[in-house]
Design a protein around this motif. Structure first.
Motif, PDB file in Angstrom:
ATOM      1  N   MET A  56       0.848  -1.196   0.000  1.00 28.19           N
ATOM      2  CA  MET A  56       0.000   0.000   0.000  1.00 28.19           C
ATOM      3  C   MET A  56       0.882   1.244   0.000  1.00 28.19           C
ATOM      4  SD  MET A  56      -3.293  -0.841   2.407  1.00 28.19           S
ATOM      5  CE  MET A  56      -2.374  -1.130   3.923  1.00 28.19           C
ATOM      6  N   VAL A  57       0.628   2.120  -0.976  1.00 31.76           N
ATOM      7  CA  VAL A  57       1.420   3.332  -1.144  1.00 31.76           C
ATOM      8  C   VAL A  57       0.517   4.547  -0.943  1.00 31.76           C
ATOM      9  CG1 VAL A  57       2.903   4.656  -2.690  1.00 31.76           C
ATOM     10  CG2 VAL A  57       2.911   2.145  -2.784  1.00 31.76           C
ATOM     11  N   ALA A  58       0.856   5.391   0.017  1.00 31.85           N
ATOM     12  CA  ALA A  58       0.124   6.643   0.240  1.00 31.85           C
ATOM     13  C   ALA A  58       0.583   7.671  -0.787  1.00 31.85           C
ATOM     14  CB  ALA A  58       0.373   7.164   1.655  1.00 31.85           C
ATOM     15  N   VAL A  59      -0.367   8.217  -1.539  1.00 26.47           N
ATOM     16  CA  VAL A  59      -0.055   9.240  -2.542  1.00 26.47           C
ATOM     17  C   VAL A  59      -0.626  10.554  -2.022  1.00 26.47           C
ATOM     18  CG1 VAL A  59      -0.289   9.938  -4.944  1.00 26.47           C
ATOM     19  CG2 VAL A  59      -0.208   7.505  -4.361  1.00 26.47           C
ATOM     20  N   THR A  60       0.243  11.519  -1.748  1.00 31.55           N
ATOM     21  CA  THR A  60      -0.222  12.709  -1.030  1.00 31.55           C
ATOM     22  C   THR A  60       0.623  13.927  -1.324  1.00 31.55           C
ATOM     23  OG1 THR A  60      -0.619  13.608   1.196  1.00 31.55           O
ATOM     24  CG2 THR A  60       1.197  12.065   0.953  1.00 31.55           C
ATOM     25  N   ALA A  61       0.013  15.086  -1.110  1.00 36.89           N
ATOM     26  CA  ALA A  61       0.749  16.348  -1.199  1.00 36.89           C
ATOM     27  C   ALA A  61       1.186  16.839   0.175  1.00 36.89           C
ATOM     28  CB  ALA A  61      -0.118  17.416  -1.877  1.00 36.89           C
ATOM     29  N   ASN A  62       0.744  16.169   1.227  1.00 37.24           N
ATOM     30  CA  ASN A  62       1.139  16.537   2.597  1.00 37.24           C
ATOM     31  C   ASN A  62       2.288  15.637   3.037  1.00 37.24           C
ATOM     32  OD1 ASN A  62      -0.847  18.495   2.795  1.00 37.24           O
ATOM     33  ND2 ASN A  62      -2.359  17.093   3.641  1.00 37.24           N
ATOM     34  N   VAL A  63       3.489  16.169   3.014  1.00 32.99           N
ATOM     35  CA  VAL A  63       4.661  15.329   3.239  1.00 32.99           C
ATOM     36  C   VAL A  63       5.563  15.860   4.342  1.00 32.99           C
ATOM     37  CG1 VAL A  63       4.742  14.245   0.972  1.00 32.99           C
ATOM     38  CG2 VAL A  63       5.762  16.507   1.275  1.00 32.99           C
ATOM     39  N   PHE A  64       4.991  16.545   5.339  1.00 31.38           N
ATOM     40  CA  PHE A  64       5.773  16.862   6.525  1.00 31.38           C
ATOM     41  C   PHE A  64       6.112  15.550   7.235  1.00 31.38           C
ATOM     42  CE2 PHE A  64       3.668  21.151   6.373  1.00 31.38           C
ATOM     43  CZ  PHE A  64       4.844  21.883   6.252  1.00 31.38           C
ATOM     44  N   PRO A  65       7.225  15.503   7.968  1.00 34.06           N
ATOM     45  CA  PRO A  65       7.623  14.248   8.630  1.00 34.06           C
ATOM     46  C   PRO A  65       6.522  13.635   9.483  1.00 34.06           C
ATOM     47  CG  PRO A  65       9.411  15.846   8.754  1.00 34.06           C
ATOM     48  CD  PRO A  65       8.230  16.573   8.163  1.00 34.06           C
ATOM     49  N   GLU A  66       5.767  14.480  10.206  1.00 35.17           N
ATOM     50  CA  GLU A  66       4.714  13.938  11.051  1.00 35.17           C
ATOM     51  C   GLU A  66       3.578  13.333  10.219  1.00 35.17           C
ATOM     52  OE1 GLU A  66       4.232  18.505  11.060  1.00 35.17           O
ATOM     53  OE2 GLU A  66       5.832  17.008  11.030  1.00 35.17           O
ATOM     54  N   HIS A  67       3.357  13.902   9.017  1.00 40.30           N
ATOM     55  CA  HIS A  67       2.345  13.337   8.129  1.00 40.30           C
ATOM     56  C   HIS A  67       2.771  11.956   7.654  1.00 40.30           C
ATOM     57  CE1 HIS A  67       1.224  17.750   7.120  1.00 40.30           C
ATOM     58  NE2 HIS A  67       0.491  17.308   8.127  1.00 40.30           N
ATOM     59  N   ILE A  68       4.007  11.845   7.191  1.00 44.03           N
ATOM     60  CA  ILE A  68       4.512  10.565   6.699  1.00 44.03           C
ATOM     61  C   ILE A  68       4.457   9.514   7.798  1.00 44.03           C
ATOM     62  CG2 ILE A  68       6.556   9.373   5.802  1.00 44.03           C
ATOM     63  CD1 ILE A  68       7.313  11.988   4.402  1.00 44.03           C
ATOM     64  N   ALA A  69       4.834   9.914   9.013  1.00 47.06           N
ATOM     65  CA  ALA A  69       4.787   8.972  10.139  1.00 47.06           C
ATOM     66  C   ALA A  69       3.371   8.478  10.382  1.00 47.06           C
ATOM     67  CB  ALA A  69       5.343   9.642  11.393  1.00 47.06           C
ATOM     68  N   SER A  70       2.384   9.363  10.230  1.00 47.84           N
ATOM     69  CA  SER A  70       0.993   8.955  10.451  1.00 47.84           C
ATOM     70  C   SER A  70       0.523   7.989   9.373  1.00 47.84           C
ATOM     71  CB  SER A  70       0.078  10.182  10.501  1.00 47.84           C
ATOM     72  OG  SER A  70      -0.060  10.774   9.227  1.00 47.84           O
ATOM     73  N   TYR A  71       1.000   8.165   8.129  1.00 51.93           N
ATOM     74  CA  TYR A  71       0.610   7.248   7.058  1.00 51.93           C
ATOM     75  C   TYR A  71       1.175   5.845   7.330  1.00 51.93           C
ATOM     76  CZ  TYR A  71       0.077  11.807   4.751  1.00 51.93           C
ATOM     77  OH  TYR A  71      -0.247  13.106   4.466  1.00 51.93           O
ATOM     78  N   LEU A  72       2.422   5.814   7.719  1.00 55.77           N
ATOM     79  CA  LEU A  72       3.041   4.514   8.011  1.00 55.77           C
ATOM     80  C   LEU A  72       2.372   3.861   9.209  1.00 55.77           C
ATOM     81  CD1 LEU A  72       6.814   5.425   7.454  1.00 55.77           C
ATOM     82  CD2 LEU A  72       5.232   4.356   5.850  1.00 55.77           C
ATOM     83  N   ASP A  73       2.005   4.672  10.185  1.00 53.01           N
ATOM     84  CA  ASP A  73       1.319   4.142  11.365  1.00 53.01           C
ATOM     85  C   ASP A  73      -0.057   3.588  10.997  1.00 53.01           C
ATOM     86  OD1 ASP A  73       1.079   3.882  14.356  1.00 53.01           O
ATOM     87  OD2 ASP A  73      -0.608   5.229  13.991  1.00 53.01           O
ATOM     88  N   ALA A  74      -0.694   4.169   9.980  1.00 48.27           N
ATOM     89  CA  ALA A  74      -2.010   3.692   9.545  1.00 48.27           C
ATOM     90  C   ALA A  74      -1.921   2.357   8.822  1.00 48.27           C
ATOM     91  CB  ALA A  74      -2.664   4.728   8.643  1.00 48.27           C
ATOM     92  N   GLY A  75      -0.722   2.009   8.346  1.00 52.49           N
ATOM     93  CA  GLY A  75      -0.568   0.718   7.684  1.00 52.49           C
ATOM     94  C   GLY A  75       0.019   0.775   6.295  1.00 52.49           C
ATOM     95  N   PHE A  76       0.331   1.976   5.790  1.00 58.01           N
ATOM     96  CA  PHE A  76       0.946   2.084   4.474  1.00 58.01           C
ATOM     97  C   PHE A  76       2.383   1.568   4.524  1.00 58.01           C
ATOM     98  CE2 PHE A  76      -2.452   5.221   3.796  1.00 58.01           C
ATOM     99  CZ  PHE A  76      -2.890   4.837   2.537  1.00 58.01           C
TER     100      PHE A  76
END
Length: 556
Positions: A517-537
């Motif tokens: 699963m790959v998150a495709v996003t325009a919000n790429v602050f470190p905390e955003h990326i961490a939240s995507y990975l935490d969600a399961g991406f």
């Protein structure tokens, strides 16, 4: 006439909520105030000493500190104002000296005489820093007493000490409020920047992705038209816009202490060559000669550090030199030792005077107020350079004079390290990166769906598209895919919700492992990326996307 004088006191000057916020009422005992009441009793040789906060609106005096009261009143820590002498100190904001309350024309009716055994009383005003009287530091005796001038002076000095403790509480409270406001302002700025980044990156994704695809098609057909040149111009323009956005976001992240450096092996020569090539074309267009001299004592050995930030530093220095050089040369000298990489960028441009040099690395500052109009730019480039070099624990400086050009020096620690794969992406590798793979593309933007699906198809993938989150989840549950490309922001169901749902179902069943699963996003602050990975991406792709980004994803 056993009544209080509360009706004669305006409750507004001492704000009860403020008193509570400062911890002066309805709060735990405070050693600093207890020390002062104990000292008062000892110095004046009295049975009782109080720090009394008078609250007319609540018809009470509250004992912030007390020593000598009987157990009942000591535990209650308050009395109604009909038991208070201190209310008169607050009302007049002046000392109250009572040798014998039993014969005092007003106080002889006060219940404190019988209930609290207050016969002799000496009270000094205690105030907030703005002078508002809130109560009294008082000493009392159960027998008549003539208070000497020396005793009055000592209690006055002790009351000043109480005022200092109150002022300290006010200062701490003010600091807490300022901190909270600063944190809220910083969060608001971060939320705004994240929203701005999303709104700009999303259309850029469509433009840059389309240019990338069109360039690939023209490479195949090798058409001798002006279209390739126009596409290169479009690509350069969009990359410039993206660079401006990234500079703004980077400066914000550095100032907030949220920008992290990578420490990975990289090919120094390739990294530098890419930056030089990018700016050589701009210099050539102005008729400015770009000369590069490079020495590498380790003969091309890989370096350890953040390649992207090194290129950003060198690129910003070159961009600045090209911008301010109308004729002549830009001389780039690179020296690499075993531990450091040093760059010198010398131009024959307009130069700067001492006052301009002093602000060269300031954000949003340019040498002249008309620079932005004539030369373009945001005034962020050199500020980014300074902050990045500082973050890398390096040094940067400038030497310049009006009409004699400018020289920037930058050195950063990037030691030689072990070997690293430097093979580039061949056309065949790009075209077959997703050969035989099935991918789901979920995005509520038709443009983004079209661009990403066409990119993946050009790399050999079979594509299924979903225009919203619910459809994407349905496809993911009922069909087989190798990779799921899921947009984070969709109106009915976010990418995070989809990922968490799929991971939860995976955990609860014995089914096969989920596709990547790959998150495709325009919000790429470190905390955003961490939240995507935490969600399961498994991975995160930042918009705008190029085919090289997709190919790198497969490599990882």
């Amino acid at each position: 006439m056993n009544t209080s004088v509360a009706s004669r006191i305006d409750p507004k000057p001492a704000n009860d909520r403020l008193l509570a916020d400062l911890g002066l009422v309805d709060a735990d005992v405070d050693a600093a105030f207890d020390n002062l009441t104990s000292l008062t009793r000892s110095v004046l040789n009295v049975p009782v000493a109080l720090v009394s906060i008078v609250q007319p609106a609540l018809d009470r005096q509250y004992f912030k500190s007390q020593v000598g009261l009987v157990a009942h009143w000591a535990e209650a820590r308050q009395t109604p104002l009909c038991h208070s002498f201190c209310q008169h100190v607050r009302a007049s904001n002046s000392p109250l000296i009572v040798p014998d309350a039993r014969v005092h024309p007003v106080l002889k009716y006060n219940s404190a005489i019988d209930t609290l055994k207050v016969v002799a009383y000496l009270g000094m005003p205690i105030t907030l820093p703005d002078g508002t009287c809130i109560g009294a530091l008082c000493a009392s005796d159960d027998a008549p007493r003539n208070w000497s001038e020396d005793e009055q002076q000592k209690l006055h000095q002790l009351a000043l000490c109480v005022n200092e403790q109150i002022a300290l509480k006010v200062a701490l409270r003010t600091a807490e409020i300022a901190k909270t406001e600063a944190e809220e302002a910083a969060q608001a700025r971060e939320d705004f920047l994240a929203h701005m980044a999303h709104e700009i990156r999303t259309p850029l994704n469509g433009i840059i992705g389309s240019v990338d695809l069109l360039s690939a098609e023209l490479d195949k057909s090798d058409q001798g038209t002006v279209v390739p040149e126009l596409l290169r111009t479009m690509d350069t323009s969009t990359q410039g816009l993206l660079r401006t956005l990234n500079d703004s976001l980077d400066l914000s992240k550095i100032d907030a202490g949220k920008l992290d450096l990578e420490h990975r092996p990289f090919n120094l020569r390739a990294a530098v060559a890419d930056v030089i090539a990018l700016h050589r074309a701009s210099a050539d267009c102005k008729g400015v000669k770009l000369i590069v001299e490079a020495s590498d004592t380790e003969n091309g050995a890989p370096r350890l550090g953040d390649k992207f930030r090194l290129r950003q530093v060198l690129g910003n220095l070159l961009s600045n030199a090209v911008k301010f050089t109308e004729k002549g040369t830009i001389h780039v000298t690179l020296e690499a030792t075993t531990d450091t990489i040093c760059a010198k960028v010398k131009d024959t441009g307009c130069g700067m005077d001492a006052s301009q040099i002093a602000h060269a690395f300031s954000a949003y500052s340019q040498a002249d107020t008309s620079v932005a109009r004539r030369k373009g730019g945001t005034g962020l480039g050199l500020a980014i350079v300074k902050r990045l070099v500082d973050l890398m624990e390096g040094d940067v400086s400038v030497d310049s004079a009006p009409g004699e050009g400018t020289t920037f020096f930058a050195c950063v620690p990037m030691p030689v390290t072990t070997e690293v794969d430097t093979k580039g992406l061949s056309a065949a590798k790009m075209a077959n990166a997703f050969a035989g793979k099935r991918a789901l593309v979920a995005d509520d933007s038709p443009v983004n769906r079209l661009v990403l699906s066409r990119m993946l198809e050009s790399m050999g993938a079979e594509i299924v598209c979903a225009h919203n989150g619910e459809t994407a989840l349905h496809h993911a549950l009922t069909d087989k895919f190798d990779t799921l490309f899921i947009d984070i922001r969709m109106p009915d169901m976010t990418g995070d919700q989809i990922a968490r749902t799929l991971r939860a179902m995976e955990t609860q069943s014995d089914a096969a492992i989920l596709p990547k699963m790959v998150a495709v996003t325009a919000n790429v602050f470190p905390e955003h990326i961490a939240s995507y990975l935490d969600a399961g991406f498994d991975h995160c792709l930042a918009k705008p996307i190029r085919r090289a980004d997709l190919c790198a994803l497969v490599t990882r």
